[in-house]
Design an enzyme around this catalytic site. Structure first.
Site, PDB file in Angstrom:
ATOM      1  N   ASP A  39     -26.829  -2.601  27.245  1.00 23.25           N
ATOM      2  CA  ASP A  39     -25.990  -3.666  26.681  1.00 23.25           C
ATOM      3  C   ASP A  39     -25.714  -3.459  25.186  1.00 23.25           C
ATOM      4  OD1 ASP A  39     -28.413  -4.183  25.568  1.00 23.25           O
ATOM      5  OD2 ASP A  39     -28.616  -6.226  26.338  1.00 23.25           O
ATOM      6  N   LYS A 193      -4.265  -2.304 -10.351  1.00 23.35           N
ATOM      7  CA  LYS A 193      -4.069  -2.370  -8.891  1.00 23.35           C
ATOM      8  C   LYS A 193      -4.162  -3.809  -8.407  1.00 23.35           C
ATOM      9  CE  LYS A 193      -7.604  -1.662  -5.395  1.00 23.35           C
ATOM     10  NZ  LYS A 193      -8.717  -0.852  -4.907  1.00 23.35           N
ATOM     11  N   ARG A 195      -4.479  -5.783  -4.436  1.00 20.89           N
ATOM     12  CA  ARG A 195      -4.588  -5.498  -2.997  1.00 20.89           C
ATOM     13  C   ARG A 195      -3.724  -6.474  -2.207  1.00 20.89           C
ATOM     14  NH1 ARG A 195      -7.280  -2.477   0.392  1.00 20.89           N
ATOM     15  NH2 ARG A 195      -8.646  -1.515  -1.147  1.00 20.89           N
ATOM     16  N   THR A 224      -9.623   3.485   3.499  1.00 26.50           N
ATOM     17  CA  THR A 224      -8.385   3.828   4.215  1.00 26.50           C
ATOM     18  C   THR A 224      -7.534   4.829   3.443  1.00 26.50           C
ATOM     19  OG1 THR A 224      -7.087   2.098   3.128  1.00 26.50           O
ATOM     20  CG2 THR A 224      -8.286   1.466   5.137  1.00 26.50           C
ATOM     21  N   GLY A 226      -5.806   3.832   0.926  1.00 23.16           N
ATOM     22  CA  GLY A 226      -4.706   3.035   0.359  1.00 23.16           C
ATOM     23  C   GLY A 226      -4.715   3.007  -1.164  1.00 23.16           C
ATOM     24  N   THR A 227      -5.894   2.893  -1.738  1.00 23.86           N
ATOM     25  CA  THR A 227      -6.010   2.831  -3.206  1.00 23.86           C
ATOM     26  C   THR A 227      -5.543   4.147  -3.827  1.00 23.86           C
ATOM     27  OG1 THR A 227      -7.845   1.265  -3.074  1.00 23.86           O
ATOM     28  CG2 THR A 227      -7.707   2.596  -5.087  1.00 23.86           C
TER      29      THR A 227
END
Ligand code: R5P
Length: 324
Positions: A39, A193, A195, A224, A226-227
């Site tokens: 499980d 920056k 987000r 990811t 992205g930065t």
């Protein structure tokens, strides 16, 4: 000198890293077995820890929740098996980005995780370049921060030229960038920056000049991509030379992060093995091991010595001002 023997218990997320630690630390014994039930429940079993000085090594990377639960169970198992002292060595500390409430209704997850590790039996924590320097204040037991920056910077020296700049891809990475800059003798440029979502960030402006410069972007972690993607677009628009390098202590590189970095024009990525390295087709990822660094830190703590130059007391490795 310490009468207790040294034991290292490896969580499943750090098996490879712990082999390196054990190879660098004479006499260390790895003692653990983790069984998984159908499980999904985990049942870790530790052996030969009674009366010893035990270091449980487990990065809490993806799957983050499961890695944390496993670490908690290992800590509890060591405590119940009679370990004399239990230290949680968490090279990558997940949830550190949630070190404050960004808006009403959120949790302070970093605090929740720190409390969970302590209540499970951690008498001390060791982390590597955590996202937030606030982690120390959140821990009710001593937290030792060791930094991979000197080792990472050493691996970058061959790429530094008179026109190199260190780029912090957000304000939170500013102090980290200053530390690389001090090692490599380069100026620092900061990206402003914001987000938009988990995968999308906006790079809104630059503090500093990159025209004609080769850039080395430094961050505590790449998730990811992205930065870095957003920073690369802005740097290129401001005249940065091609062939950007990215250095981050923790290379999560989830999903298509590798492709994203390659498409953004990143020529080389340098990470540590705080998380088990994965191949990313089309992207040159170089891994600098922190096994020796952790072995050194564990050895010193076992002998009740100060961490000295391994630690980062003073400028933090990351910060919360930039958000996630
Ligand atoms: C945030 O402030 C962190 O230091 C990193 O910049 C960020 O978490 C990296 O995530 P991603 O690669 O998803 O942009």
């Amino acid at each position: 000198m310490n009468d207790m023997s040294l034991r290292v218990v490896s969580g499943t997320s750090s098996v490879q890293l712990v082999s390196g630690v054990a190879a660098a630390l004479p006499g260390v014994t790895e003692v653990c077995e983790v069984v998984r039930f159908p499980d999904g429940e985990l049942r870790p079993v530790v052996a030969d820890v009674r009366g010893h000085d035990v270091y449980v090594v487990q990065s809490t990377g993806p799957p983050v929740g499961e890695s944390i639960v496993e670490l908690m169970l290992l800590l509890d198992a060591c405590r119940r098996a009679g370990a004399a002292r239990v230290t949680a060595v968490v090279p990558y500390f997940g949830y550190a980005r949630q070190d404050r409430r960004g808006r009403s209704g959120e949790a302070v997850a970093a605090r929740v995780v720190a409390d969970a590790l302590v209540s499970s039996g951690a008498q001390r924590l060791v982390v590597v370049d955590p996202h937030t320097a606030a982690l120390e204040a959140m821990c009710s037991v001593p937290l030792e921060v060791v930094s991979a920056v000197p080792r990472m910077a050493d691996a970058l020296r061959d790429a530094v030229t008179a026109r190199s700049v260190i780029v912090a891809p957000d304000f939170g990475a500013h102090k980290l960038a200053e530390r690389y800059a001090a090692e490599l003798g380069c100026p620092v440029v900061i990206v402003r920056k914001s987000r938009v979502s988990g995968e999308v960030v906006r790079a809104e402006g630059l503090v500093g000049d990159v025209d004609g410069c080769s850039v080395i972007i430094v961050d505590d972690m790449i998730t990811t991509g992205g930065t870095i993607d957003a920073a690369m677009r802005l740097l290129q628009a401001h005249g940065a030379a091609g062939g950007a390098i990215v250095a981050a202590s923790h290379g999560l590189l989830v999903g298509s992060a590798g492709e994203r970095l390659a498409a953004a024009g990143v020529s080389r990525v340098l990470v540590t093995d705080s998380l088990t390295p994965v191949e990313h087709p089309g992207l040159a990822v170089q891994v600098r091991s922190i096994a020796g660094l952790l072995a050194d830190a564990i050895g010193r703590l076992h002998r009740n010595e100060d961490l000295g130059q391994l630690g980062t007391i003073g400028p933090g490795s990351g910060g919360s001002t930039g958000g996630p």
